[in-house]
Design a protein around this motif. Structure first.
Motif, mmCIF file in Angstrom:
data_model
loop_
_atom_site.group_PDB
_atom_site.id
_atom_site.type_symbol
_atom_site.label_atom_id
_atom_site.label_comp_id
_atom_site.label_asym_id
_atom_site.label_seq_id
_atom_site.Cartn_x
_atom_site.Cartn_y
_atom_site.Cartn_z
ATOM 1 N N GLN A 260 -7.118 103.297 102.366
ATOM 2 C CA GLN A 260 -6.292 104.241 103.111
ATOM 3 C C GLN A 260 -6.392 105.676 102.604
ATOM 4 O O GLN A 260 -6.107 106.620 103.351
ATOM 5 N N MET B 281 2.077 99.786 103.232
ATOM 6 C CA MET B 281 0.741 100.239 102.862
ATOM 7 C C MET B 281 -0.338 99.598 103.732
ATOM 8 O O MET B 281 -1.527 99.843 103.536
ATOM 9 N N GLY C 38 -2.351 96.074 96.529
ATOM 10 C CA GLY C 38 -1.888 97.446 96.611
ATOM 11 C C GLY C 38 -2.993 98.458 96.364
ATOM 12 O O GLY C 38 -3.106 99.467 97.082
ATOM 13 N N GLY D 121 1.885 100.043 94.233
ATOM 14 C CA GLY D 121 1.029 101.101 94.748
ATOM 15 C C GLY D 121 1.396 102.403 94.078
ATOM 16 O O GLY D 121 2.140 102.426 93.091
ATOM 17 N N GLU E 160 -4.862 101.211 98.802
ATOM 18 C CA GLU E 160 -4.993 102.626 98.451
ATOM 19 C C GLU E 160 -6.447 103.081 98.555
ATOM 20 O O GLU E 160 -6.738 104.183 99.036
#
Length: 420
Positions: free
Chosen positions: A179, A224, A172, A353, A176
């Protein structure tokens, strides 16, 4: 005459025991091969650039600076002489004891494939976290320089083996990082194109959680951009990538979040062990026929009333440390021993996340942002000291509001072939 208690290991169990064990005519010696206590549940956040090492680790000496009855020794235990009742340290030193507590923890296990370790580091110590952090950040840096699209794709493929809480949480945060955090910082690569692969040999992620929470976690990871592979084990791992069954996946960054293996503590005292090398202990957490030796935490095989294995998590270790302190105090005061150790399960928690987590309290199950806030408050509560709680809270607040991670320094020399 003083009663000498030697605690090998400054983890959750050892620290809790030393904190609770206060008696006249008692001396406590804590031996650890590192000078710090580590809050392992947040170790993955150091590996993924959210937290700094100093925010989740504290010098053991500082924790007990006000306890004159506690001596802290930096040393590596290599054996125990049960006849002479002494602990042997690397370098030849011997530390005598009247009561010995082995709380030496566990390391990652590769199911007989130890040759995978250089390519797929596990996560049990600060050194592991900084190694993984370096490899994660270097992957993006190398991809920025790479002109070959296939080589670049391999550099931007991150594989996590094992989908327990650590694996899910790692996947997760890496998502992050790719992204959100790094998006505007590179010019030649699109960090959002990074491929995050989470591989689990079992049928689902988070197998110790209720199936509904497991399904929620998998859906959240997919949203995600994490690619979840279940039901097929990793069959090979090299510098170039991993094999899932007969499928080879080019991946230059691999992280091991699967099995664990206990330390050699059980061998030192001749205790019977389970398949993972944990010492099989008596109901009072002592070694069979050696009542002066206790084994606790990840080093011990402890059964619940239902016959299942007590999980190797921080609350279980702390409960065992607290229990052993009660047993030792009862002995010193010549009182009746407390009832056999009984584990009280407080629930399973895992974050996925930003604003997403799952909590399994048995009959009560939570997911989403509410679970994420409870997860955060619970972890901050168990940190040592006001300063650490404030530092972690501020780091999380900064990451949550800005999307930036504050611990993105590349340190530590790497020895993998091809490193610069």
């Amino acid at each position: 005459m003083e009663h000498r208690v030697v605690i090998v290991g400054g983890g959750f169990a050892g620290l809790q025991l030393a904190k609770d064990l206060k008696c006249p005519n008692l001396s406590i010696t804590i031996i650890d091969r590192r000078n710090h206590h580590l809050f392992q549940p947040l170790l993955y956040q150091v590996a993924t650039t959210v937290l700094a090492t100093s925010e989740i680790a504290w010098p053991i000496r500082a924790v007990f600076r006000g306890r004159k009855d506690v001596t802290t020794l930096l040393g590596e235990v290599v054996g125990v002489d049960v006849e002479k009742r002494s602990v042997s340290l690397k370098g030849g030193h011997a530390i005598p004891y009247d009561t010995l507590v082995l709380a030496t923890g566990a390391r990652h296990a590769y199911f007989g494939r130890d040759e995978w370790e250089p390519f797929a580091p596990g996560l049990k110590a600060l050194e592991d976290a900084t190694t993984i952090r370096r490899r994660l950040l270097l992957a993006f840096e190398k991809a920025e320089l790479e002109t070959d699209p296939h080589a670049r794709a391999a550099m931007l493929t991150f594989s996590i083996i094992g989908a327990g809480p650590t694996g899910v949480e790692m996947a997760g945060i890496i998502a992050e990082l790719a992204q959100r955090t790094l998006v505007e910082e590179f010019r030649n690569i699109d960090t959002t194109s990074a491929r995050i692969l989470l591989v689990e040999a079992g049928p689902r992620v988070l197998p110790v959680f209720h199936e509904a929470l497991s399904q929620y976690a998998e859906r959240s990871l997919a949203s995600m951009g994490v690619e979840v592979r279940t039901g097929r084990p990793v069959t090979d791992c090299t510098e170039e990538g991993i094999s899932i069954g007969d499928e080879f996946v080019p991946s230059r960054t691999v992280i091991w979040a699967a099995g664990v293996q206990a330390s050699k503590a059980a061998v030192w005292v001749g205790a019977e062990t389970d398949r993972a090398g944990r010492a099989i202990v008596q109901p009072d957490l002592t070694v069979s026929e050696q009542p002066e030796i206790f084994v606790v935490g990840d080093t011990a095989c402890v059964k619940t009333d239902e016959g299942s294995q007590v999980p190797g998590i921080a609350p279980a270790a702390k409960q065992q440390g607290k229990y052993v302190a009660q047993v030792i105090k009862a002995r010193l005061k010549q009182r009746s021993a407390p009832p056999p150790f009984k584990y009280r399960h407080l629930g399973n928690l895992a974050t996925i996340g930003p604003s997403s987590a799952v909590i399994d309290f048995g009959r009560l199950r939570l997911k989403g942002s509410i679970a994420w806030w409870i997860w955060g408050f619970a972890h901050i509560y168990f940190l040592i000291g006001t300063r650490s709680r404030m530092a972690v809270a501020l780091s999380w607040l900064w990451a949550f509001t800005s999307g930036h991670h504050s611990a993105r320094l590349i340190t530590q020399k790497e020895t993998l072939k091809g490193e610069v």
